[in-house]
Design an enzyme around this catalytic site. Structure first.
Site, PDB file in Angstrom:
ATOM      1  N   HIS A  93      37.806  47.524  42.000  1.00  0.00           N
ATOM      2  CA  HIS A  93      37.014  48.875  41.669  1.00  0.00           C
ATOM      3  C   HIS A  93      37.779  49.960  41.638  1.00  0.00           C
ATOM      4  O   HIS A  93      38.852  49.695  42.055  1.00  0.00           O
ATOM      5  CB  HIS A  93      35.742  48.788  42.285  1.00  0.00           C
ATOM      6  CG  HIS A  93      35.851  49.151  43.922  1.00  0.00           C
ATOM      7  ND1 HIS A  93      36.509  48.308  44.752  1.00  0.00           N
ATOM      8  CD2 HIS A  93      35.766  50.295  44.536  1.00  0.00           C
ATOM      9  CE1 HIS A  93      36.660  48.782  45.902  1.00  0.00           C
ATOM     10  NE2 HIS A  93      36.103  50.131  45.878  1.00  0.00           N
ATOM     11  N   HIS A  95      37.671  52.778  43.284  1.00  0.00           N
ATOM     12  CA  HIS A  95      37.823  53.976  44.190  1.00  0.00           C
ATOM     13  C   HIS A  95      39.264  54.070  44.453  1.00  0.00           C
ATOM     14  O   HIS A  95      40.011  53.129  44.468  1.00  0.00           O
ATOM     15  CB  HIS A  95      37.104  53.421  45.611  1.00  0.00           C
ATOM     16  CG  HIS A  95      35.780  53.926  45.580  1.00  0.00           C
ATOM     17  ND1 HIS A  95      34.751  53.082  46.156  1.00  0.00           N
ATOM     18  CD2 HIS A  95      35.018  55.151  45.134  1.00  0.00           C
ATOM     19  CE1 HIS A  95      33.699  53.886  46.166  1.00  0.00           C
ATOM     20  NE2 HIS A  95      33.814  54.879  45.697  1.00  0.00           N
ATOM     21  N   ASP A  97      41.097  54.602  47.153  1.00  0.00           N
ATOM     22  CA  ASP A  97      41.935  53.826  48.081  1.00  0.00           C
ATOM     23  C   ASP A  97      41.968  52.256  47.612  1.00  0.00           C
ATOM     24  O   ASP A  97      42.773  51.530  48.426  1.00  0.00           O
ATOM     25  CB  ASP A  97      40.835  53.569  49.275  1.00  0.00           C
ATOM     26  CG  ASP A  97      39.543  53.437  49.050  1.00  0.00           C
ATOM     27  OD1 ASP A  97      39.062  53.506  48.184  1.00  0.00           O
ATOM     28  OD2 ASP A  97      39.175  52.836  50.358  1.00  0.00           O
ATOM     29  N   HIS A  98      41.769  51.878  46.299  1.00  0.00           N
ATOM     30  CA  HIS A  98      41.958  50.646  45.823  1.00  0.00           C
ATOM     31  C   HIS A  98      42.826  50.667  44.547  1.00  0.00           C
ATOM     32  O   HIS A  98      43.191  49.636  43.955  1.00  0.00           O
ATOM     33  CB  HIS A  98      40.829  49.724  45.549  1.00  0.00           C
ATOM     34  CG  HIS A  98      39.965  49.487  46.630  1.00  0.00           C
ATOM     35  ND1 HIS A  98      39.845  48.194  47.123  1.00  0.00           N
ATOM     36  CD2 HIS A  98      39.300  50.447  47.673  1.00  0.00           C
ATOM     37  CE1 HIS A  98      39.141  48.146  48.440  1.00  0.00           C
ATOM     38  NE2 HIS A  98      38.782  49.620  48.573  1.00  0.00           N
ATOM     39  N   HIS A 183      28.665  47.400  45.085  1.00  0.00           N
ATOM     40  CA  HIS A 183      29.323  48.378  45.677  1.00  0.00           C
ATOM     41  C   HIS A 183      29.173  49.793  44.769  1.00  0.00           C
ATOM     42  O   HIS A 183      29.759  50.328  44.337  1.00  0.00           O
ATOM     43  CB  HIS A 183      30.769  48.262  45.782  1.00  0.00           C
ATOM     44  CG  HIS A 183      31.765  49.405  46.518  1.00  0.00           C
ATOM     45  ND1 HIS A 183      31.266  49.658  47.645  1.00  0.00           N
ATOM     46  CD2 HIS A 183      32.486  49.694  46.163  1.00  0.00           C
ATOM     47  CE1 HIS A 183      32.273  50.582  47.978  1.00  0.00           C
ATOM     48  NE2 HIS A 183      33.021  51.064  47.291  1.00  0.00           N
ATOM     49  N   ASP A 206      35.244  46.087  48.115  1.00  0.00           N
ATOM     50  CA  ASP A 206      34.197  46.494  48.900  1.00  0.00           C
ATOM     51  C   ASP A 206      32.850  46.069  48.287  1.00  0.00           C
ATOM     52  O   ASP A 206      32.820  46.152  47.207  1.00  0.00           O
ATOM     53  CB  ASP A 206      34.336  48.182  48.748  1.00  0.00           C
ATOM     54  CG  ASP A 206      35.649  48.669  49.544  1.00  0.00           C
ATOM     55  OD1 ASP A 206      36.085  48.250  50.231  1.00  0.00           O
ATOM     56  OD2 ASP A 206      35.690  50.011  49.209  1.00  0.00           O
TER      57      ASP A 206
HETATM   58 ZN   LIG Z   1      34.958  51.291  47.371  1.00  0.00          ZN
END
Ligand SMILES: [Zn+2]
Length: 271
Positions: A93, A95, A97-98, A183, A206
């Site tokens: 996804h 975000h 941090d990914h 998520h 997540d």
């Molecule tokens: Zn996330």
């Protein structure tokens, strides 16, 4: 089918690994499918003690990277995975941090000698992100093609946007399937399952409780699942004025390790 020989849970602030596998002695070292956790920390903020979300599955010198948190290229180098072996990238996804180093991973692998096709898979707008990344960095890319004789980078990258679960891809090493997970507001968000000859590995991304994911992970040997370590959340929110609201926001939709274990618990075997 491998039977569980042990069950181990490694908890960090964001990632939980449930390991149900035992090494298959019939598989030689060169063909054994390896999973390396390149980053298990939660959130995009760079930290000394952990890296942002990224995993790599390696089989026969082919690297399948799942998520590209900040530092993923360096983490691969630290893990002794040659960057030119990069073949596929799967994004769960969008975000940061990914995905913060999604473009950087491809770009830097190319500077390290990548000359072969890379397929990337993930939710929209993956195609736009890829195109704009290369456009943003065309000065360097064109200079290295001219000065260093590198192959053109853009044609190497094949983007596949995913909108629903199901079969993602299959090659002579692995079969990859995806399922939609929960998520919000990231829609769609995916978990991926990799089935190789010697083991199967599931990466949750997540997610809150997801019946889709429970189904996808059934019978898998390894499940890497996001999880919140509640004592760490308490320490984190203690530093901010709106602690209650922040805690509620962090744990909403983020399971604890105990939650994950309960959701994916195998039925007790009959005597
Ligand atoms: Zn996330």
């Amino acid at each position: 089918m491998l039977q569980p020989s042990r069950r181990a849970f490694l908890t960090a602030t964001a990632t939980l690994v449930a390991a149900f596998w035992q090494p298959n002695s019939s598989q030689g070292q060169t063909t054994r499918t390896r999973l390396i956790l390149l980053g298990t920390g939660g959130g995009p903020r760079p930290r000394q003690a952990s890296s942002a979300s990224a995993q790599v599955i390696i089989r026969n010198n082919t690297a399948y990277v799942i998520d590209c948190g900040n530092g993923v290229a360096r983490q691969l180098v630290v893990a002794d995975v040659p960057l030119p072996t990069l073949r596929h990238i799967f994004v769960t996804h969008h975000h940061s941090d990914h995905n913060a180093d999604y473009g950087n991973l491809i770009w830097l692998a190319w500077t390290a000698g990548l000359r072969t096709q890379v397929d990337t898979w993930g939710p929209p707008p993956l195609a736009k992100m890829t195109r704009l990344f290369f456009e943003m960095n065309e000065t360097d890319i064109n200079a290295r093609i001219a000065d260093e004789g590198r192959v053109p980078l853009v044609p190497l990258v094949h983007v596949h946007e995913l909108r629903e679960g199901g079969l993602v891809m299959r090659d002579d090493q692995v079969t990859v399937r995806a399922t939609l997970v929960d998520h919000p507001p990231m829609v769609p968000a995916f978990a991926y399952r990799f089935d190789a000859a010697d083991r199967s590995i599931v990466i949750s991304g997540d997610t809150a409780r997801s019946d889709n994911l429970v189904k996808l992970a059934q019978g898998a040997d390894v499940l890497v699942h996001s999880a919140v370590y509640l004592p760490a959340v308490d320490r984190l929110v203690a530093r901010v004025p709106n602690a209650t609201a922040l805690k509620r926001s962090i744990i909403a939709g983020q399971p604890s390790a105990e939650d994950v274990a309960a959701w994916h618990k195998r039925p007790a075997s009959r005597p």
